[in-house]
Design a protein around this motif. Structure first.
Motif, PDB file in Angstrom:
ATOM      1  N   ASP A  87      -0.563  -9.385 -19.035  1.00  0.00           N
ATOM      2  CA  ASP A  87      -0.365  -8.829 -20.278  1.00  0.00           C
ATOM      3  C   ASP A  87       0.979  -8.911 -20.860  1.00  0.00           C
ATOM      4  O   ASP A  87       1.797  -8.682 -20.334  1.00  0.00           O
ATOM      5  CB  ASP A  87      -0.479  -7.122 -19.908  1.00  0.00           C
ATOM      6  CG  ASP A  87      -0.727  -6.479 -21.065  1.00  0.00           C
ATOM      7  OD1 ASP A  87       0.135  -6.761 -21.980  1.00  0.00           O
ATOM      8  OD2 ASP A  87      -1.027  -5.353 -20.960  1.00  0.00           O
ATOM      9  N   ASP A  89       2.256  -8.478 -23.702  1.00  0.00           N
ATOM     10  CA  ASP A  89       3.082  -7.452 -24.439  1.00  0.00           C
ATOM     11  C   ASP A  89       3.663  -6.482 -23.523  1.00  0.00           C
ATOM     12  O   ASP A  89       4.907  -6.127 -23.677  1.00  0.00           O
ATOM     13  CB  ASP A  89       1.959  -6.501 -25.321  1.00  0.00           C
ATOM     14  CG  ASP A  89       1.305  -7.586 -26.367  1.00  0.00           C
ATOM     15  OD1 ASP A  89       2.139  -8.399 -26.809  1.00  0.00           O
ATOM     16  OD2 ASP A  89       0.455  -7.081 -26.963  1.00  0.00           O
ATOM     17  N   ARG A  90       3.258  -6.143 -22.308  1.00  0.00           N
ATOM     18  CA  ARG A  90       3.744  -5.179 -21.371  1.00  0.00           C
ATOM     19  C   ARG A  90       4.487  -5.972 -20.390  1.00  0.00           C
ATOM     20  O   ARG A  90       5.134  -5.502 -19.467  1.00  0.00           O
ATOM     21  CB  ARG A  90       2.616  -4.231 -20.783  1.00  0.00           C
ATOM     22  CG  ARG A  90       2.035  -3.130 -21.639  1.00  0.00           C
ATOM     23  CD  ARG A  90       0.942  -2.588 -21.119  1.00  0.00           C
ATOM     24  NE  ARG A  90       1.387  -2.059 -19.682  1.00  0.00           N
ATOM     25  CZ  ARG A  90       0.497  -2.224 -18.610  1.00  0.00           C
ATOM     26  NH1 ARG A  90      -0.174  -3.249 -18.400  1.00  0.00           N
ATOM     27  NH2 ARG A  90       1.153  -1.580 -17.618  1.00  0.00           N
ATOM     28  N   GLN A  91       4.406  -7.209 -20.306  1.00  0.00           N
ATOM     29  CA  GLN A  91       5.338  -8.260 -19.418  1.00  0.00           C
ATOM     30  C   GLN A  91       4.859  -7.850 -18.085  1.00  0.00           C
ATOM     31  O   GLN A  91       5.679  -7.457 -17.192  1.00  0.00           O
ATOM     32  CB  GLN A  91       6.891  -8.090 -19.823  1.00  0.00           C
ATOM     33  CG  GLN A  91       7.177  -8.668 -21.084  1.00  0.00           C
ATOM     34  CD  GLN A  91       8.592  -8.765 -21.560  1.00  0.00           C
ATOM     35  OE1 GLN A  91       8.838  -9.310 -22.168  1.00  0.00           O
ATOM     36  NE2 GLN A  91       9.418  -8.479 -20.352  1.00  0.00           N
ATOM     37  N   ARG A  92       3.326  -8.037 -17.810  1.00  0.00           N
ATOM     38  CA  ARG A  92       2.959  -7.539 -16.411  1.00  0.00           C
ATOM     39  C   ARG A  92       1.846  -8.792 -16.046  1.00  0.00           C
ATOM     40  O   ARG A  92       1.190  -9.004 -16.802  1.00  0.00           O
ATOM     41  CB  ARG A  92       2.334  -6.336 -16.318  1.00  0.00           C
ATOM     42  CG  ARG A  92       3.345  -5.349 -16.195  1.00  0.00           C
ATOM     43  CD  ARG A  92       3.054  -3.818 -16.443  1.00  0.00           C
ATOM     44  NE  ARG A  92       4.328  -2.894 -16.678  1.00  0.00           N
ATOM     45  CZ  ARG A  92       4.825  -2.326 -15.580  1.00  0.00           C
ATOM     46  NH1 ARG A  92       4.282  -2.401 -14.439  1.00  0.00           N
ATOM     47  NH2 ARG A  92       5.964  -1.668 -15.648  1.00  0.00           N
ATOM     48  N   PRO A 102       5.514  -6.920 -12.806  1.00  0.00           N
ATOM     49  CA  PRO A 102       6.477  -6.958 -13.876  1.00  0.00           C
ATOM     50  C   PRO A 102       7.212  -8.030 -13.900  1.00  0.00           C
ATOM     51  O   PRO A 102       8.133  -8.255 -12.915  1.00  0.00           O
ATOM     52  CB  PRO A 102       7.005  -5.582 -13.954  1.00  0.00           C
ATOM     53  CG  PRO A 102       7.046  -4.928 -12.650  1.00  0.00           C
ATOM     54  CD  PRO A 102       6.132  -5.582 -11.742  1.00  0.00           C
TER      55      PRO A 102
END
Ligand SMILES: Cc1cc2nc3c(=O)[nH]c(=O)nc-3n(C[C@H](O)[C@H](O)[C@H](O)COP(=O)(O)OP(=O)(O)OC[C@H]3O[C@@H](n4cnc5c(N)ncnc54)[C@H](O)[C@@H]3O)c2cc1C
Length: 381
Positions: A87, A89-92, A102
């Motif tokens: 992901d 955008d969420r940096q995961r 993360p």
């Protein structure tokens, strides 16, 4: 140190092969003292993949040729677990067990997997990509089955060489003279001659597939010939492990394309067999060991420093089969007559100069330090 102060604190590396390992080492060498987490789906520490089809298949009881020195980068290594998504955008990074890793910077180094010939899977078709693959084939060859290897590139020739050395009646299916399309005919010829002299049967075919006949897997060639053998091995190339990135918007036309510093985004780098990078006027993967190392060094540094250098790529390749070894620096295949720098054409150091100024230096069955071979490709050695 100003640039280091702005560096990320949490870096995730996906892929625990030589590119992932080199990225971790480079991050530390660059002064990164934050947390590194490595996600690798193989259950073992990084190892030398080139050894799998060479010494590991060939050398008696020695099961150590693939081992690398123990890692010193101090990363948290999560082995035996796959990344299944990212992901951005969420940096995961999403993991197969439902966990998430993360990151504020990410290195993608998921390499490739072996392409397969047949619809039939399992024991009907061996491939050699992982340590587990190589150990399984090695164990099977010990009972001296008849073997057919499909694929006349370096990997196919190395596997065929291992099978012949194990005492197996071995057939190699190749599109033309083995190794010719990778090296050029002049360099392929000694391997071809040595293979025939050692008893390898070479069959030339435009296409091959695995089909089931009377419940048994056989190799069917384009001209209708059927080859039966107790063991079928395919060595027909690789496919990049990018499926886990499908919904990430990091792929370009299905490929993981990086810039000259190995970056896909300012905080996402990619290196090794999985990454297509700009070189020699095109954007392409170069699935070779030192290519993975060189790319990973540049990519890891680029995550930390805006002034990190671009990749200065020069291809280095080696192979050994049927008692002959070859090291090549510079573009291949080579055409035309070489300049003999040391020794003879059969056993020596050879050089080809291209009209555009590029040079290829080759050590054929000849010991020479790699830096010296590399110097021969400079404009004024
Ligand atoms: C048998 C063999 C012989 C070779 N011989 C030579 C040679 O003589 N000379 C040469 O220059 N090159 C050779 N190569 C090529 C060389 O080994 C590769 O270029 C090199 O290993 C690439 O390193 P990498 O780290 O990019 O990828 P890999 O070594 O493929 O490592 C990637 C790692 O990531 C893991 N992974 C994949 N997907 C995921 C996921 N979703 N989550 C977590 N982990 C994942 C993979 O399982 C693997 O462990 C050979 C390759 C093979 C298979």
């Amino acid at each position: 140190m100003d640039t280091l102060r702005k560096a990320p604190r949490d870096i995730v590396v996906v892929g625990n092969g030589i590119a992932g390992l080199t990225a971790c080492d480079t991050l530390r060498a660059e002064g990164f003292d934050g947390r590194i987490t490595v996600i690798g789906d193989e259950p073992v520490a990084p190892y030398s993949r080139p050894a799998l089809s060479k010494a590991l298949l060939r050398d008696g009881d020695d099961l150590t040729s693939h081992l690398l020195p123990e890692a010193t980068h101090g990363a948290t290594e999560r082995r035996g677990i796959a990344a299944v998504g990212v992901d951005v955008d969420r940096q995961r990074v999403r993991l197969a067990d439902g966990d998430e890793a993360p990151y504020d910077a990410l290195v993608i180094a998921t390499g490739t997997r072996a392409r397969r010939l047949g619809r039939a899977h399992g024991n009907d078709e061996y491939t050699v990509r992982t340590l587990a693959d190589a150990l399984a084939l090695r164990a099977r060859l010990a009972s001296r089955p008849s073997v057919v290897v499909v694929g006349g590139g370096p990997l196919g020739m190395e596997i065929a060489s291992g099978a012949v050395a194990a005492g197996c009646a071995t057939t190699l299916v190749s599109k033309g003279m083995p190794l010719a399309s990778q090296l050029g005919e002049l360099l392929a010829a000694p391997f071809h001659a040595a293979a025939l002299a050692q008893g390898l049967t070479i069959v030339t075919a435009g296409s091959a597939e695995i089909v089931m006949r009377d419940g048994v897997a056989v190799v069917a060639l384009g001209d209708g010939t059927v080859i039966e053998a107790e063991v079928i091995v395919s060595a027909i190339g690789d496919a990049p492990n990018v499926e886990w990135l499908a919904s990430s918007e990091l792929l370009t036309g299905g490929a993981l394309v990086v810039d000259r510093r190995g970056l896909v985004r300012p905080n996402i780098a990619a290196a090794g067999d999985v990454a297509a990078f700009p070189h020699a006027g095109r954007v392409a993967r170069v699935p070779l060991w030192t290519s993975a190392i060189d790319q990973a060094k540049v990519a890891a540094a680029a995550l930390l420093r805006p002034d990190a250098p671009e990749l200065a790529f020069q291809q280095y390749f080696w192979t050994e089969a049927f008692g002959i070894s070859l090291k090549a620096i510079g573009p291949t295949p080579v055409v035309g007559e070489p300049e003999v720098v040391e020794g003879t054409v059969e056993q020596g150091v050879l050089r080809w100069r291209q009209p555009d100024g590029a040079a290829t230096a080759v050590a054929l069955d000849y010991r020479i330090p790699i830096p010296k071979l590399r110097r021969l490709t400079a404009c004024n050695p």
